[in-house]
Design a protein around this motif. Structure first.
Motif, PDB file in Angstrom:
ATOM      1  N   GLY A 133     -10.858  -4.494 -23.768  1.00  6.79           N
ATOM      2  CA  GLY A 133     -10.429  -5.818 -24.375  1.00  6.79           C
ATOM      3  C   GLY A 133     -11.264  -6.883 -24.713  1.00  6.79           C
ATOM      4  O   GLY A 133     -10.957  -7.885 -25.320  1.00  6.79           O
ATOM      5  N   LYS A 134     -12.731  -6.866 -24.323  1.00  8.50           N
ATOM      6  CA  LYS A 134     -13.731  -7.719 -24.606  1.00  8.50           C
ATOM      7  C   LYS A 134     -13.948  -7.577 -26.096  1.00  8.50           C
ATOM      8  O   LYS A 134     -13.888  -6.425 -26.825  1.00  8.50           O
ATOM      9  CB  LYS A 134     -14.920  -7.723 -23.843  1.00  8.50           C
ATOM     10  CG  LYS A 134     -14.735  -8.417 -22.350  1.00  8.50           C
ATOM     11  CD  LYS A 134     -16.316  -8.227 -21.628  1.00  8.50           C
ATOM     12  CE  LYS A 134     -15.858  -8.853 -20.328  1.00  8.50           C
ATOM     13  NZ  LYS A 134     -15.619 -10.231 -20.294  1.00  8.50           N
ATOM     14  N   GLN A 135     -14.043  -8.552 -27.018  1.00  8.51           N
ATOM     15  CA  GLN A 135     -14.443  -8.534 -28.304  1.00  8.51           C
ATOM     16  C   GLN A 135     -16.083  -8.519 -28.351  1.00  8.51           C
ATOM     17  O   GLN A 135     -16.734  -9.269 -27.834  1.00  8.51           O
ATOM     18  CB  GLN A 135     -13.902  -9.820 -29.038  1.00  8.51           C
ATOM     19  CG  GLN A 135     -12.356  -9.582 -28.735  1.00  8.51           C
ATOM     20  CD  GLN A 135     -11.789 -10.926 -29.467  1.00  8.51           C
ATOM     21  OE1 GLN A 135     -11.464 -11.150 -30.808  1.00  8.51           O
ATOM     22  NE2 GLN A 135     -11.776 -12.213 -28.727  1.00  8.51           N
ATOM     23  N   ALA A 136     -16.425  -7.998 -29.655  1.00  8.47           N
ATOM     24  CA  ALA A 136     -17.845  -8.021 -29.983  1.00  8.47           C
ATOM     25  C   ALA A 136     -17.967  -8.200 -31.441  1.00  8.47           C
ATOM     26  O   ALA A 136     -17.225  -7.774 -32.257  1.00  8.47           O
ATOM     27  CB  ALA A 136     -18.649  -6.702 -29.431  1.00  8.47           C
ATOM     28  N   PHE A 137     -19.179  -8.713 -31.814  1.00  6.40           N
ATOM     29  CA  PHE A 137     -19.499  -9.072 -33.053  1.00  6.40           C
ATOM     30  C   PHE A 137     -20.937  -8.804 -33.206  1.00  6.40           C
ATOM     31  O   PHE A 137     -21.588  -9.062 -32.179  1.00  6.40           O
ATOM     32  CB  PHE A 137     -19.191 -10.344 -33.744  1.00  6.40           C
ATOM     33  CG  PHE A 137     -19.661 -11.312 -33.297  1.00  6.40           C
ATOM     34  CD1 PHE A 137     -20.919 -12.252 -33.858  1.00  6.40           C
ATOM     35  CD2 PHE A 137     -19.089 -11.955 -32.118  1.00  6.40           C
ATOM     36  CE1 PHE A 137     -21.301 -13.127 -33.200  1.00  6.40           C
ATOM     37  CE2 PHE A 137     -19.519 -13.332 -31.746  1.00  6.40           C
ATOM     38  CZ  PHE A 137     -20.819 -13.707 -32.074  1.00  6.40           C
ATOM     39  N   ILE A 138     -21.485  -8.547 -34.358  1.00  4.48           N
ATOM     40  CA  ILE A 138     -22.925  -8.543 -34.601  1.00  4.48           C
ATOM     41  C   ILE A 138     -23.628  -9.462 -35.783  1.00  4.48           C
ATOM     42  O   ILE A 138     -22.801  -9.551 -36.688  1.00  4.48           O
ATOM     43  CB  ILE A 138     -23.568  -7.051 -34.703  1.00  4.48           C
ATOM     44  CG1 ILE A 138     -23.142  -6.469 -36.002  1.00  4.48           C
ATOM     45  CG2 ILE A 138     -23.280  -6.331 -33.693  1.00  4.48           C
ATOM     46  CD1 ILE A 138     -23.936  -5.206 -36.413  1.00  4.48           C
ATOM     47  N   LEU A 139     -24.737  -9.777 -35.592  1.00  2.00           N
ATOM     48  CA  LEU A 139     -25.074 -10.537 -36.729  1.00  2.00           C
ATOM     49  C   LEU A 139     -26.846 -10.108 -36.841  1.00  2.00           C
ATOM     50  O   LEU A 139     -27.549 -10.355 -35.886  1.00  2.00           O
ATOM     51  CB  LEU A 139     -25.249 -11.927 -36.856  1.00  2.00           C
ATOM     52  CG  LEU A 139     -25.223 -12.867 -38.151  1.00  2.00           C
ATOM     53  CD1 LEU A 139     -24.571 -14.174 -38.022  1.00  2.00           C
ATOM     54  CD2 LEU A 139     -26.623 -12.920 -38.678  1.00  2.00           C
ATOM     55  N   TYR A 143     -15.797  -2.018 -26.440  1.00  4.58           N
ATOM     56  CA  TYR A 143     -15.575  -3.275 -27.234  1.00  4.58           C
ATOM     57  C   TYR A 143     -14.545  -3.127 -28.324  1.00  4.58           C
ATOM     58  O   TYR A 143     -14.450  -1.929 -28.926  1.00  4.58           O
ATOM     59  CB  TYR A 143     -16.755  -3.578 -27.541  1.00  4.58           C
ATOM     60  CG  TYR A 143     -17.906  -4.405 -26.722  1.00  4.58           C
ATOM     61  CD1 TYR A 143     -17.735  -5.763 -26.054  1.00  4.58           C
ATOM     62  CD2 TYR A 143     -18.884  -3.705 -26.152  1.00  4.58           C
ATOM     63  CE1 TYR A 143     -18.386  -6.313 -25.191  1.00  4.58           C
ATOM     64  CE2 TYR A 143     -19.735  -4.099 -25.307  1.00  4.58           C
ATOM     65  CZ  TYR A 143     -19.656  -5.874 -24.817  1.00  4.58           C
ATOM     66  OH  TYR A 143     -20.374  -6.248 -23.999  1.00  4.58           O
ATOM     67  N   GLU A 144     -13.790  -4.330 -28.410  1.00  3.89           N
ATOM     68  CA  GLU A 144     -13.081  -4.456 -29.833  1.00  3.89           C
ATOM     69  C   GLU A 144     -13.973  -4.917 -30.767  1.00  3.89           C
ATOM     70  O   GLU A 144     -14.337  -6.230 -30.557  1.00  3.89           O
ATOM     71  CB  GLU A 144     -11.819  -5.185 -29.379  1.00  3.89           C
ATOM     72  CG  GLU A 144     -11.080  -5.498 -30.687  1.00  3.89           C
ATOM     73  CD  GLU A 144      -9.966  -6.596 -30.155  1.00  3.89           C
ATOM     74  OE1 GLU A 144      -9.746  -7.355 -31.124  1.00  3.89           O
ATOM     75  OE2 GLU A 144      -9.208  -6.580 -29.368  1.00  3.89           O
ATOM     76  N   PHE A 145     -14.347  -4.291 -31.876  1.00  2.91           N
ATOM     77  CA  PHE A 145     -15.485  -4.560 -32.778  1.00  2.91           C
ATOM     78  C   PHE A 145     -14.728  -5.506 -33.790  1.00  2.91           C
ATOM     79  O   PHE A 145     -13.942  -5.257 -34.449  1.00  2.91           O
ATOM     80  CB  PHE A 145     -16.083  -3.384 -33.586  1.00  2.91           C
ATOM     81  CG  PHE A 145     -16.971  -3.874 -34.387  1.00  2.91           C
ATOM     82  CD1 PHE A 145     -18.363  -4.335 -33.859  1.00  2.91           C
ATOM     83  CD2 PHE A 145     -16.884  -3.577 -35.568  1.00  2.91           C
ATOM     84  CE1 PHE A 145     -19.248  -4.720 -34.854  1.00  2.91           C
ATOM     85  CE2 PHE A 145     -17.920  -4.135 -36.689  1.00  2.91           C
ATOM     86  CZ  PHE A 145     -19.148  -4.719 -36.221  1.00  2.91           C
TER      87      PHE A 145
END
Length: 284
Positions: free
Chosen positions: A89-95, A125-127
């Motif tokens: 359920g936690k979200q994740a993103f990358i830069l 993670y929810e990408f």
């Protein structure tokens, strides 16, 4: 490209960053500020600092900021992601920051995003998406860093791109590039060679120290993985090098080279960076 057309959930965001000579650190600062403008509660930590489980639990969304190494994630960031607890359920993103040509062209962005997505979704993670921004080159074995006036232009452009990404992320409008078979066929072998060099410890043999070395020990203190020791006042590289080129670029006397190729080439560190921010064991 793939889209994520729904707004970011939750306002507690934890940013994990790894930086070689300051580009990713600077971008982490920029997106932290922009996220706060949108009312988010943001904490930014270096993956070189001790991991605190309570911080991981307290945040709904995790961002990962890092430089591109050989058309992929740095090995140290991969190992860090794998060390995180599984989630649901936690979200994740990358830069990510990457060297490109002077016109801002990027290479293999889709391949990088595919790999990052896989590592994060494997952890549950929810990408939510990712983006690459072009920053000055610091891997001086391949290319000489740009002169100061071009550095300023590149970092100004990178800031705008990073802020635009945050706006898209918050509003659910991120469109993430995907890789293709040609990237994997032509650039995949380069990635494998890079990993072989790291995992075998072979790269340590290519560091050279010249007579300008004054035994200051800065290279030892800034190494992100504690790979450099001092023997009789001279740096010695062990077999855990990440090829971040931090030691070469921050050496105040330019006493370190990576083969003869880097001799005479400009060094690079992000203009806002202070050496103390890279020293091991210091909180950011």
């Amino acid at each position: 490209m793939t889209g994520h057309n729904y707004p970011l959930k939750g306002g507690n965001i934890l940013l994990y960053y790894f930086t070689g000579t300051g580009n990713s650190y600077r971008i982490a600062e920029i997106i932290s500020r922009k996220l706060r403008d949108y009312g988010c509660d943001v904490k930014s930590v270096s993956i070189e600092d001790k991991f605190i489980a309570e911080e991981w639990e307290e945040h709904d969304c995790h961002g990962f900021i890092f430089p591109v190494h050989a058309f992929g994630l740095p090995r140290v960031m991969i190992n860090f992601i794998k060390s995180l607890p599984d989630t649901k359920g936690k979200q994740a993103f990358i830069l990510c920051t990457m060297g490109g040509d002077r016109r801002g062209h990027q290479v293999a962005t889709g391949m990088i995003m595919d790999r990052a997505r896989k590592f994060l979704t494997n952890k549950g993670y929810e990408f939510r998406g990712g983006k690459a921004v072009v920053t000055p080159e610091n891997f001086i074995f391949i290319a000489e860093p740009p002169p100061p006036d071009e550095v300023d232009k590149l970092m100004e452009s990178a800031q705008k791109e990073a802020e635009r990404f945050v706006t898209d992320l918050v509003q659910g409008k991120v469109r993430t590039k995907r890789g293709n078979i040609f990237q994997w066929l032509f650039l995949g072998p380069v990635r494998l060679l890079y990993l072989f060099g790291l995992n075998s410890g072979l790269v340590a043999k290519f560091f050279k120290v010249n007579k300008r070395c004054d035994s200051c020990g800065i290279c030892q203190r800034v190494c992100p993985v504690g790979n450099i020791g001092m023997v009789q006042g001279r740096p010695i590289w062990s077999n855990r090098c990440e090829l971040c080129f931090r030691c070469i670029n921050v050496c105040p006397t330019r006493a370190i080279d990576f083969t003869s190729v880097t001799r005479g080439r400009r060094r690079y560190q992000e203009p806002h960076l202070k050496i103390e921010q890279l020293c091991r064991g210091k909180n950011r």
